[in-house]
Design an enzyme around this catalytic site. Structure first.
Site, PDB file in Angstrom:
ATOM      1  N   TYR A 178      -1.726  -0.535  10.431  1.00 42.61           N
ATOM      2  CA  TYR A 178      -1.715  -0.812   8.991  1.00 42.61           C
ATOM      3  C   TYR A 178      -0.454  -0.265   8.331  1.00 42.61           C
ATOM      4  CZ  TYR A 178      -3.500  -1.269   4.223  1.00 42.61           C
ATOM      5  OH  TYR A 178      -3.664  -1.616   2.902  1.00 42.61           O
ATOM      6  N   SER A 196       0.841  -1.192   0.000  1.00 40.29           N
ATOM      7  CA  SER A 196       0.000   0.000   0.000  1.00 40.29           C
ATOM      8  C   SER A 196       0.874   1.239   0.000  1.00 40.29           C
ATOM      9  CB  SER A 196      -0.886   0.004   1.251  1.00 40.29           C
ATOM     10  OG  SER A 196      -1.537   1.250   1.428  1.00 40.29           O
ATOM     11  N   LYS A 254       2.516  -2.532   6.475  1.00 34.02           N
ATOM     12  CA  LYS A 254       2.860  -2.412   5.065  1.00 34.02           C
ATOM     13  C   LYS A 254       4.309  -1.956   4.879  1.00 34.02           C
ATOM     14  CE  LYS A 254      -1.049  -3.836   3.435  1.00 34.02           C
ATOM     15  NZ  LYS A 254      -1.147  -5.160   2.762  1.00 34.02           N
TER      16      LYS A 254
END
Length: 245
Positions: free
Chosen positions: A149, A136, A153
């Site tokens: 998150y 991402s 990533k």
């Protein structure tokens, strides 16, 4: 430029919905024998109804033992797409250990475990292969309430580079795709329906729109294919120019 995967066996995780589902269907149309892994049996059932030739694999990647059993059961794999991922939105000071561990478990540990099993088979056969990890733009650009998150990533990106470094001598390529907001059903719900939230993000994207699922699918297929034969260790941004602003 036509991309074909005839004679290749592919494993796609998180294939029940969104990006993973479209990757599985498109790879099947491109000639691959596709194994679609998802934790939700209903999603797999509907996927097989759409593409009867796809092999469903039901597994919760949060369970390491179940993961090992499921991935080993599909046999030798030539092309791997680690797409499964989760998130948990919490302000930094309120991030819980349980939430952080859940995100890291799926987004990093499961990718490592699945890739180890698949890559060991590639090395033993000596035929090489290609792995694409779905990362991402959140690995490069901090987002509020995305501690778990963004961290996962970022870890996935650097792990993918280490994989590329060590697996390259075995003719195994490893790359990531790094999209910004993607208009999956979830993306539409979270971003597309809230102009107050989407406006500031869209203002930073020169092309003026969010990423469509097919944009990510096309990038994944390219990286998997021989068209990208000299690409490994790459983080490929799919973000409409966000990084240029």
């Amino acid at each position: 430029m036509e991309i074909r995967f005839d004679g290749k066996k592919a494993l796609v995780t998180g294939a029940g919905k969104g990006i993973g589902r479209d990757v599985a269907k498109t790879m099947y149309k491109c000639g691959a024998e596709v194994f679609a892994l998802s934790r939700t049996q209903e999603d797999l059932d509907s996927l097989v109804q759409e593409c009867p030739g796809i092999h469903p694999v039901q597994c919760d990647l949060a369970d390491p033992e179940a993961t090992k059993s499921a991935v080993e059961s599909v046999g030798p794999i030539d092309l791997l797409v680690n797409n499964a991922g989760v998130t948990s939105l919490q302000p930094f000071l309120e991030v819980t250990l349980d939430a952080f561990e859940k995100v890291m478990n799926i987004n990093v540990r499961a990718v490592m475990q699945v890739s180890q099993i698949v890559a060991k088979g590639m090395v033993e056969r000596g035929t090489g292969g290609s792995i694409v990890n779905v990362s991402s733009l959140a690995s490069k650009s901090a987002l509020k309430e995305h501690t778990s998150y963004c961290t996962s990533k970022g870890a996935l990106d650097i792990m993918s580079k280490v994989m590329a470094l060590e697996l390259g001598p075995h003719k195994i390529r490893v790359n990531t795709v790094n999209p910004t907001v993607v208009m999956t059903d979830m993306g539409q719900k979270v971003w597309g329906s809230d102009p107050a939230k989407s406006g500031p993000m869209l203002a930073r994207i020169p092309l003026g729109k969010f990423v469509e699922v097919e944009d990510v699918v096309h990038a994944i297929l390219f990286l998997l294919s021989d068209k990208a034969a000299m690409m490994t260790g790459t983080n490929l941004p799919v973000e409409g120019g966000f990084s240029a602003t």
